[in-house]
Design an enzyme around this catalytic site. Structure first.
Site, PDB file in Angstrom:
ATOM      1  N   ASP A  51      25.131 -25.365  17.745  1.00  0.00           N
ATOM      2  CA  ASP A  51      24.696 -23.991  18.006  1.00  0.00           C
ATOM      3  C   ASP A  51      23.303 -23.713  17.448  1.00  0.00           C
ATOM      4  OD1 ASP A  51      26.866 -23.207  19.421  1.00  0.00           O
ATOM      5  OD2 ASP A  51      27.868 -22.186  17.769  1.00  0.00           O
ATOM      6  N   LYS A  73      21.456 -20.136  22.357  1.00  0.00           N
ATOM      7  CA  LYS A  73      20.419 -19.435  23.121  1.00  0.00           C
ATOM      8  C   LYS A  73      19.074 -20.095  22.845  1.00  0.00           C
ATOM      9  CE  LYS A  73      22.285 -14.798  23.231  1.00  0.00           C
ATOM     10  NZ  LYS A  73      23.053 -14.279  22.160  1.00  0.00           N
ATOM     11  N   MET A 188      26.159  -9.616  12.384  1.00  0.00           N
ATOM     12  CA  MET A 188      25.649  -9.159  13.686  1.00  0.00           C
ATOM     13  C   MET A 188      25.470  -7.645  13.721  1.00  0.00           C
ATOM     14  SD  MET A 188      27.926 -11.649  16.137  1.00  0.00           S
ATOM     15  CE  MET A 188      29.397 -11.727  15.144  1.00  0.00           C
TER      16      MET A 188
HETATM   17  N1  SAH Z   1      30.412 -18.477  12.080  1.00  0.00           N
HETATM   18  C1  SAH Z   1      29.274 -17.858  11.403  1.00  0.00           C
HETATM   19  C2  SAH Z   1      28.950 -16.493  11.967  1.00  0.00           C
HETATM   20  C3  SAH Z   1      28.451 -16.517  13.390  1.00  0.00           C
HETATM   21  S1  SAH Z   1      28.063 -14.928  13.988  1.00  0.00           S
HETATM   22  C4  SAH Z   1      29.553 -17.812   9.911  1.00  0.00           C
HETATM   23  O1  SAH Z   1      30.685 -18.053   9.474  1.00  0.00           O
HETATM   24  O2  SAH Z   1      28.616 -17.553   9.148  1.00  0.00           O
HETATM   25  C5  SAH Z   1      26.315 -14.869  13.712  1.00  0.00           C
HETATM   26  C6  SAH Z   1      26.007 -13.918  12.582  1.00  0.00           C
HETATM   27  O3  SAH Z   1      26.241 -14.574  11.344  1.00  0.00           O
HETATM   28  C7  SAH Z   1      24.573 -13.476  12.514  1.00  0.00           C
HETATM   29  O4  SAH Z   1      24.323 -12.388  13.377  1.00  0.00           O
HETATM   30  C8  SAH Z   1      24.472 -13.040  11.063  1.00  0.00           C
HETATM   31  O5  SAH Z   1      25.075 -11.787  10.854  1.00  0.00           O
HETATM   32  C9  SAH Z   1      25.334 -14.097  10.400  1.00  0.00           C
HETATM   33  N2  SAH Z   1      24.535 -15.226   9.898  1.00  0.00           N
HETATM   34  C10 SAH Z   1      24.640 -16.515  10.251  1.00  0.00           C
HETATM   35  N3  SAH Z   1      23.786 -17.282   9.550  1.00  0.00           N
HETATM   36  C11 SAH Z   1      23.137 -16.449   8.723  1.00  0.00           C
HETATM   37  C12 SAH Z   1      22.132 -16.622   7.721  1.00  0.00           C
HETATM   38  N4  SAH Z   1      21.623 -17.819   7.430  1.00  0.00           N
HETATM   39  N5  SAH Z   1      21.685 -15.525   7.065  1.00  0.00           N
HETATM   40  C13 SAH Z   1      22.191 -14.302   7.313  1.00  0.00           C
HETATM   41  N6  SAH Z   1      23.139 -14.083   8.240  1.00  0.00           N
HETATM   42  C14 SAH Z   1      23.615 -15.136   8.934  1.00  0.00           C
END
Ligand code: SAH
Length: 268
Positions: A51, A73, A188
């Protein structure tokens, strides 16, 4: 550089069998937060379907001959549909390959890993799930904010600010969240941050409650902006996604616990 090349991996890390899919969490960014199961998966996979939020240094740990397929994306183009990703995983597994599905954070936290796993079950494909450090936990730690702290909160709640339709989720009881969840960690949420701020204040949450916006957490671009529930819409203009939004009294602890900013630059 303190890496010891002669580290002995734990015994009994599982063998990646042909025709299997492993759903693996890559953590929030910092490659050091990848689990040993994740590294073990990278060392054996034939094909990696990854991803957008997966760091290239993590992919670099894969076997050089492993095929890499990007499933996020790119350049404003829409991402492949969830169904097409699941079908791809199934097809690759049916070819007898070792298929590593690598997702940011934890695959089962707002990552649609559950949907992919259900599709594998329907297709009779064997799979394993490797959890990862979710952004809401790793990001809090790297911002110096304990997710729970005695006397501050006995519960922590993960919330998405974005529903399937792209709107603020309406299937949530915002009044109950405002009243019953002392610490909220939103994923998000940047797009709808003004609406989220209003709904929580309408639910009785104080306007001056401390908030931290934590963007690109655990990466070299990490940026933390502290503000209040009332000012968070304005403050969000200073950060770009991906970001998590932490709301609650624990945010104050960052003033004392921001260990990352205290590191000498060479130690980061
Ligand atoms: N499965 C992922 C979440 C995916 S949804 C997890 O467990 O972290 C995607 C969202 O995750 C983003 O919109 C943001 O809110 C958060 N996110 C993912 N990586 C991030 C990062 N390095 N810093 C801050 N937010 C992050």
């Amino acid at each position: 550089m303190t890496w010891q090349a002669n580290i002995t991996p734990p015994r009994n890390l599982p063998e990646f069998l042909p025709g299997w899919v492993w759903l693996v969490g890559a953590g929030p960014g910092d490659p050091g937060l990848m689990t040993l199961h994740g590294v073990n998966a990278l060392a054996q996979a034939d094909v990696i379907v990854y991803d957008a939020l997966v760091d290239t240094q993590i992919l670099d740990m894969a076997r050089p001959e492993a095929e890499r397929i990007y499933a996020g994306k790119r350049g404003g183009k829409p991402s492949p549909t969830q169904r097409s990703i699941s079908e791809r995983l199934i097809d690759l597994a049916k070819e007898g390959r070792r298929v590593l599905r690598l997702k940011g954070g934890d695959p089962f936290v707002f990552g649609r890993g559950g949907e992919e796993a259900l599709a594998l079950v329907d297709a009779g494909i064997p799979f394993r799930v490797v959890p990862g450090v979710t952004a809401g936990i790793g990001g809090m730690a790297y911002a110096g904010i304990p997710a729970t702290h005695r006397e501050a909160n006995s519960a922590v709640t993960f919330v998405t600010g974005h529903s399937v339709t792209g709107d603020v989720p309406d299937n949530l009881d915002w009044q109950a969240l405002a009243k019953g969840a002392p610490v909220l960690i939103f994923y998000m949420a940047i797009k709808h941050i003004g609406e989220i701020s209003r709904r929580l204040r309408d639910g009785g949450r104080p306007a001056d409650e401390p908030v931290a916006l934590i963007a690109s957490a655990t990466t070299p671009d990490q940026k933390v902006v502290t503000c209040t529930l009332e000012t968070m819409e304005e403050a969000a203009k200073q950060v770009a996604p991906p970001a998590i939004v932490a709301i609650g009294p624990v945010v104050e602890l960052r003033k004392q616990l921001d260990w990352l900013s205290a590191l000498p630059t060479s130690a980061e």
